[in-house]
Motif scaffolding. Sequence first.
Motif, PDB file in Angstrom:
ATOM      1  N   UNK A 509       0.814  -1.225   0.000  1.00 52.41           N
ATOM      2  CA  UNK A 509       0.000   0.000   0.000  1.00 52.41           C
ATOM      3  C   UNK A 509       0.844   1.271   0.000  1.00 52.41           C
ATOM      4  N   UNK A 510       2.135   1.154   0.313  1.00 52.26           N
ATOM      5  CA  UNK A 510       2.956   2.364   0.425  1.00 52.26           C
ATOM      6  C   UNK A 510       3.536   2.820  -0.913  1.00 52.26           C
ATOM      7  N   UNK A 511       3.316   2.044  -1.978  1.00 54.39           N
ATOM      8  CA  UNK A 511       3.866   2.420  -3.284  1.00 54.39           C
ATOM      9  C   UNK A 511       2.697   2.578  -4.257  1.00 54.39           C
ATOM     10  N   UNK A 512       2.577   3.791  -4.809  1.00 59.39           N
ATOM     11  CA  UNK A 512       1.444   4.082  -5.704  1.00 59.39           C
ATOM     12  C   UNK A 512       1.441   3.113  -6.885  1.00 59.39           C
ATOM     13  N   UNK A 513       0.255   2.559  -7.169  1.00 60.61           N
ATOM     14  CA  UNK A 513       0.104   1.699  -8.349  1.00 60.61           C
ATOM     15  C   UNK A 513       0.482   0.251  -8.135  1.00 60.61           C
ATOM     16  N   UNK A 514       1.000  -0.074  -6.956  1.00 61.57           N
ATOM     17  CA  UNK A 514       1.420  -1.466  -6.719  1.00 61.57           C
ATOM     18  C   UNK A 514       0.179  -2.324  -6.451  1.00 61.57           C
ATOM     19  N   UNK A 515       0.082  -3.532  -7.060  1.00 61.98           N
ATOM     20  CA  UNK A 515      -1.097  -4.358  -6.775  1.00 61.98           C
ATOM     21  C   UNK A 515      -1.175  -4.662  -5.285  1.00 61.98           C
ATOM     22  N   UNK A 516      -2.357  -4.556  -4.716  1.00 62.36           N
ATOM     23  CA  UNK A 516      -2.508  -4.770  -3.284  1.00 62.36           C
ATOM     24  C   UNK A 516      -2.663  -6.262  -3.000  1.00 62.36           C
ATOM     25  N   UNK A 517      -1.747  -6.812  -2.189  1.00 61.41           N
ATOM     26  CA  UNK A 517      -1.772  -8.252  -1.910  1.00 61.41           C
ATOM     27  C   UNK A 517      -0.881  -8.522  -0.706  1.00 61.41           C
ATOM     28  N   UNK A 518      -1.366  -9.318   0.238  1.00 59.97           N
ATOM     29  CA  UNK A 518      -0.487  -9.699   1.352  1.00 59.97           C
ATOM     30  C   UNK A 518       0.648 -10.515   0.739  1.00 59.97           C
ATOM     31  N   UNK A 519       1.877 -10.067   0.908  1.00 63.65           N
ATOM     32  CA  UNK A 519       2.984 -10.678   0.153  1.00 63.65           C
ATOM     33  C   UNK A 519       3.744 -11.747   0.925  1.00 63.65           C
ATOM     34  N   UNK A 520       4.035 -11.580   2.225  1.00 66.90           N
ATOM     35  CA  UNK A 520       4.709 -12.697   2.921  1.00 66.90           C
ATOM     36  C   UNK A 520       3.707 -13.784   3.306  1.00 66.90           C
ATOM     37  N   UNK A 521       4.187 -14.993   3.466  1.00 66.12           N
ATOM     38  CA  UNK A 521       3.329 -16.116   3.874  1.00 66.12           C
ATOM     39  C   UNK A 521       2.987 -15.973   5.352  1.00 66.12           C
ATOM     40  N   UNK A 522       1.699 -16.021   5.676  1.00 63.74           N
ATOM     41  CA  UNK A 522       1.259 -15.750   7.046  1.00 63.74           C
ATOM     42  C   UNK A 522       0.972 -17.033   7.841  1.00 63.74           C
ATOM     43  N   UNK A 523       1.296 -18.178   7.267  1.00 65.45           N
ATOM     44  CA  UNK A 523       0.972 -19.452   7.937  1.00 65.45           C
ATOM     45  C   UNK A 523       1.994 -19.890   8.969  1.00 65.45           C
ATOM     46  N   UNK A 524       3.051 -19.117   9.159  1.00 62.54           N
ATOM     47  CA  UNK A 524       4.048 -19.444  10.188  1.00 62.54           C
ATOM     48  C   UNK A 524       5.209 -20.269   9.642  1.00 62.54           C
ATOM     49  N   UNK A 525       6.348 -20.125  10.321  1.00 66.12           N
ATOM     50  CA  UNK A 525       7.586 -20.779   9.880  1.00 66.12           C
ATOM     51  C   UNK A 525       7.491 -22.316   9.935  1.00 66.12           C
ATOM     52  N   UNK A 526       6.955 -22.915  11.024  1.00 71.60           N
ATOM     53  CA  UNK A 526       6.946 -24.385  11.080  1.00 71.60           C
ATOM     54  C   UNK A 526       6.137 -25.019   9.937  1.00 71.60           C
ATOM     55  N   UNK A 527       4.955 -24.451   9.651  1.00 76.79           N
ATOM     56  CA  UNK A 527       4.125 -25.014   8.567  1.00 76.79           C
ATOM     57  C   UNK A 527       4.847 -24.892   7.233  1.00 76.79           C
ATOM     58  N   UNK A 528       5.545 -23.802   7.067  1.00 77.52           N
ATOM     59  CA  UNK A 528       6.265 -23.577   5.814  1.00 77.52           C
ATOM     60  C   UNK A 528       7.429 -24.570   5.660  1.00 77.52           C
ATOM     61  N   UNK A 529       8.191 -24.738   6.733  1.00 78.29           N
ATOM     62  CA  UNK A 529       9.329 -25.677   6.676  1.00 78.29           C
ATOM     63  C   UNK A 529       8.812 -27.078   6.354  1.00 78.29           C
TER      64      UNK A 529
END
Length: 548
Positions: A509-529
Amino acid sequence: MATPSTRENPEHRRHSAAAPDFDAVVVGAGFAGLYMLHRLREIGLRVRVFERGGGVGGTWYWNRYPGARCDTDSVEYSYQFSEALQQEWRWTERFATQPEILRYLEHVAERFDLRRDIRFRTTVTEARFDEGAGCWRIATDDGARLSATYCIMATGCLSAVNRPAFNGLDRFAGEWHHTGDWPHEGVSFAGKRVGIVGTGSSAIQSIPLIAAEARHLTVFQRQANYTIPARNAPLDAAKYADIRARYGELRQEAKQTPNGCWWPVNPAAADEMSPLEQRRELEARWEKGGLRMYNVFKDVLVNDKANDIAAAFIREKIRELVHDPQVAAQLSPHSFIGCKRICLDTDYYETFNRPNVTLVDISDAPIEEITQSGLRTGGTEHALDTIVFAIGFDAMTGPLLSIDIRGRGGRTLKAKWADGPRSYLGLAMEGFPNLFTITGPSSPSVLTNMVPAIEQHVEWIAACIDHARACGRPCIEASRAAEDAWIAHHDEVAAGTLFPGCNSWYVGANVAGKPRKVTPYTGGFPAYIEKCEAVVAHGYEGFTLTAA
Ligand code: N01
């Protein structure tokens, strides 16, 4: 040693059908690039690293503003791949300063003899996949052209500075600086009227120090941020000795937590606690300092009622710390706590009690222009000698999109990411064979302790390349189906959190024109590993390995 002339230097000739010049090119020599080089050497690859800066360090090379320091405990914000390194290095403070972290990375570069494969002051401008030759063709800003089988982007999440684009900046008669690109010789504020634009982590760390030196400091705030006292202090020798004795075990414990940090995770949701228990938990985390407020309740980042309790607690602290009730109200954030990155400070709120500090709320009156002698907002001109832009970064996607990356069929990364980043695990992408991203979009990256997140990616990528070469199918590419499934899962998890509800750099949201999307994975490190390990266990599920 003399620099080879353009004609003699193999990196300045265009390559034909011959074998690639290198097995791998790595872009960036921060925490990620340094370790990637080390691991790739260990598996026998010929590697060239390109680094824009004049030395190693990445983010810690550029961010030299007053007060720059890490918001993760130094004993955790460090490599664990080498027990000898972990034992011999001595951190001095709970939260290391930028100079100390830079010294650490310089030490790592020396200790593992990394510099000889790094070309400094060189920016990679293009990376194009040559389907005929099955390699990446790399171009740099100094005219080098070379090829490599693998291309690994260790470009960092917060390395593309959000450049100030204010009208009139070119006619400002004073000096101005961006916190993310700070002069190496430092900046003197003595006797100056200073303005700082932004109130994110960089501003919150530098404001108390600039205020102590400047004649006057004006802080231009668009949105208030939550900040917690860091409670920084020299490391206690006995505690540090105990940590070093149990480093391996503690590092493993950290990997079991959502953020990959040692701080305690409260197993209880807010509504499973009495108001008194909630209060005790909040006070304990405020007193201990650091980022542990992220885990004050199990559901603080997913339940707005739980979040409100923590947010109200911080607003109460602000009212206690700031003498002027109107300034306290302006400094009080109204967003969810934690869906913008929580900041850590030393005396931030107290600084607004100083007679030489003014807060200007620009939430309803954006900066109109920079004038020759200051800055105009809300029709008022503020006279300034120096302006500090602490306006952040084009985070996560910015560093990758600043390079002209083209995959199969000449398709650009920009086109692939037109509606937001897409990737398999934040590691690799369909249409871009043999290209890897360390802590790329849709991996946990900035929501975890970055160094273990980097190490996990580096080790995964090195093992993947080693496997692909060993089985005689060195070309590896994520499938479209695997990428789609990962992004669907990523988006579904993010939708269950409070992150989409804030205007933060996590969502662009801080950069004009950038597509709005949660970019980092929010499921936590253990689930990702676990997911990354399952992919390997199932024979690199979701990837296609081919001979050419
Ligand atoms: O950047 P930010 P940062 N007009 O994007 C404002 C990491 N980091 O460099 O909130 C006026 O957080 C903007 O306003 P708003 C850490 O992960 C780590 O401070 O968008 N204002 C905001 O207040 C951190 O989160 C450490 O409304 C404008 C500020 O500028 C990340 O880097 C230290 C504006 C930018 O805040 C980024 O932090 C420092 C405009 N046109 C940073 N544009 C440590 O580990 C932007 N703003 C210690």
